[in-house]
Design a protein around this motif. Structure first.
Motif, mmCIF file in Angstrom:
data_model
loop_
_atom_site.group_PDB
_atom_site.id
_atom_site.type_symbol
_atom_site.label_atom_id
_atom_site.label_comp_id
_atom_site.label_asym_id
_atom_site.label_seq_id
_atom_site.Cartn_x
_atom_site.Cartn_y
_atom_site.Cartn_z
ATOM 1 N N GLY A 1 0.809 -1.211 0.000
ATOM 2 C CA GLY A 1 0.000 0.000 0.000
ATOM 3 C C GLY A 1 0.838 1.255 0.000
ATOM 4 N N GLU A 2 1.959 1.248 0.775
ATOM 5 C CA GLU A 2 2.796 2.443 0.822
ATOM 6 C C GLU A 2 3.450 2.706 -0.527
ATOM 7 O OE1 GLU A 2 5.184 -0.789 3.147
ATOM 8 O OE2 GLU A 2 3.090 -0.141 3.000
ATOM 9 N N ARG B 1 3.893 6.269 -5.032
ATOM 10 C CA ARG B 1 4.142 6.430 -6.461
ATOM 11 C C ARG B 1 3.230 7.492 -7.084
ATOM 12 N NH1 ARG B 1 7.973 3.234 -8.294
ATOM 13 N NH2 ARG B 1 8.347 1.151 -7.402
ATOM 14 N N ARG B 2 2.272 7.981 -6.321
ATOM 15 C CA ARG B 2 1.448 9.099 -6.782
ATOM 16 C C ARG B 2 2.220 10.414 -6.759
ATOM 17 N NH1 ARG B 2 -4.097 7.990 -3.242
ATOM 18 N NH2 ARG B 2 -4.418 5.815 -3.884
ATOM 19 N N PHE B 3 3.402 10.397 -6.137
ATOM 20 C CA PHE B 3 4.182 11.631 -5.985
ATOM 21 C C PHE B 3 5.570 11.455 -6.610
ATOM 22 C CE2 PHE B 3 1.315 10.989 -2.405
ATOM 23 C CZ PHE B 3 0.557 12.151 -2.428
ATOM 24 N N PRO B 4 5.616 11.242 -7.913
ATOM 25 C CA PRO B 4 6.897 10.931 -8.561
ATOM 26 C C PRO B 4 7.916 12.060 -8.494
ATOM 27 C CG PRO B 4 5.193 11.364 -10.205
ATOM 28 C CD PRO B 4 4.496 11.290 -8.876
ATOM 29 N N ASP B 5 7.461 13.306 -8.361
ATOM 30 C CA ASP B 5 8.395 14.421 -8.284
ATOM 31 C C ASP B 5 9.013 14.561 -6.896
ATOM 32 O OD1 ASP B 5 7.871 15.077 -10.928
ATOM 33 O OD2 ASP B 5 6.261 16.485 -10.398
ATOM 34 N N GLU B 6 8.328 14.024 -5.891
ATOM 35 C CA GLU B 6 8.804 14.151 -4.516
ATOM 36 C C GLU B 6 9.448 12.877 -3.978
ATOM 37 O OE1 GLU B 6 5.647 14.847 -5.386
ATOM 38 O OE2 GLU B 6 5.480 17.035 -5.173
ATOM 39 N N VAL B 7 8.986 11.718 -4.461
ATOM 40 C CA VAL B 7 9.451 10.442 -3.914
ATOM 41 C C VAL B 7 9.992 9.559 -5.033
ATOM 42 C CG1 VAL B 7 8.845 8.380 -2.590
ATOM 43 C CG2 VAL B 7 7.690 10.554 -2.098
ATOM 44 N N SER B 8 11.216 9.088 -4.838
ATOM 45 C CA SER B 8 11.804 8.102 -5.748
ATOM 46 C C SER B 8 11.775 6.765 -5.019
ATOM 47 C CB SER B 8 13.237 8.505 -6.104
ATOM 48 O OG SER B 8 13.786 7.612 -7.045
ATOM 49 N N PHE B 9 10.877 5.873 -5.431
ATOM 50 C CA PHE B 9 10.589 4.638 -4.705
ATOM 51 C C PHE B 9 11.096 3.436 -5.493
ATOM 52 C CE2 PHE B 9 7.743 3.032 -1.255
ATOM 53 C CZ PHE B 9 7.943 1.685 -1.466
ATOM 54 N N HIS B 10 11.923 2.615 -4.842
ATOM 55 C CA HIS B 10 12.515 1.471 -5.529
ATOM 56 C C HIS B 10 12.421 0.228 -4.649
ATOM 57 C CE1 HIS B 10 14.296 4.046 -8.674
ATOM 58 N NE2 HIS B 10 14.381 4.920 -7.691
#
Length: 208
Positions: free
Chosen positions: A82-83, A88-97
């Motif tokens: 879920g997180e 991933r709705r905030f691609p400009d603020e969060v880089s999630f891998h």
């Protein structure tokens, strides 16, 4: 409490007020003396639930303060969480891998787990060298260190070499003593009770 006279109630209230006044003076003095502002390393470890949940709560705080965040998940990755879906709705603020392939008892391939951890650390090192990233979350890094998929001294050297104002949050059971020694804040989460013991499955919104 209902059997107390008005005089006794008033006396109790006054003792409470005086006690809180003394406590406030002590806390205010501690706050005044804590005048350093610097990036900190936070380690959430222990067998209890909530290590990653706490980390992602801090991600929400960081975003609220306009920070950019880098997230690397070392073990999770086989299933979407879920997180991950939310952030991933905030691609400009969060880089999630999500770099892992699942828990170690599922993968059953140490050489591949080591390769995936090393690949994840290459990405983590990029975040740790970027002053534009205000917070880095290294989710389940402790597991990779526990199983010696990564060299703890290399990890610590990269942590200590990061930008001065960058915060790092590290999660996972079994944090090694070397990491605990260099961390600024360490919380060990212990199990009191868990629904899984009662045969309740992991559910969306609470576990993933």
């Amino acid at each position: 409490m209902t059997d107390m006279t008005p005089e006794q109630t008033a006396a109790l209230n006054e003792r409470h007020r005086a006690r809180m006044e003394r406590k406030k003076a002590v806390i205010d003095a501690k706050i005044a003396s804590a005048d350093k502002e610097i990036g900190i390393v936070i380690v959430n470890t222990g067998n209890g639930k909530g290590k990653s949940s706490s980390a992602f709560g801090m991600v929400a705080r960081a975003l609220g303060h306009g920070m950019k965040v880098g997230v690397v998940q070392f073990i999770k990755g086989a299933l979407s969480t879920g997180e991950e879906t939310f952030l991933r709705r905030f691609p400009d603020e969060v880089s999630f891998h999500a770099m892992g392939e699942g828990y170690t008892w599922e993968t059953q391939n140490r050489e591949r787990d080591i390769a995936k951890a090393e690949e994840a650390w290459v990405l983590a090192r990029q975040f740790l060298s970027d002053p534009a990233i205000g917070m880095v979350v290294l989710d389940e890094l402790n597991i990779a260190l526990k199983y010696k998929y990564l060299d703890v001294h290399t990890v610590i050297a990269d942590l200590l070499d990061r930008p001065v104002m960058q915060h790092v949050v590290i999660t996972g059971r079994g944090a090694p003593p070397e990491l605990i020694a260099v961390a600024d804040t360490v919380t060990e989460m212990n199990v009191v009770k868990h629904a899984f013991k009662a045969g309740i499955a992991a559910q969306a919104g609470t576990e993933w």
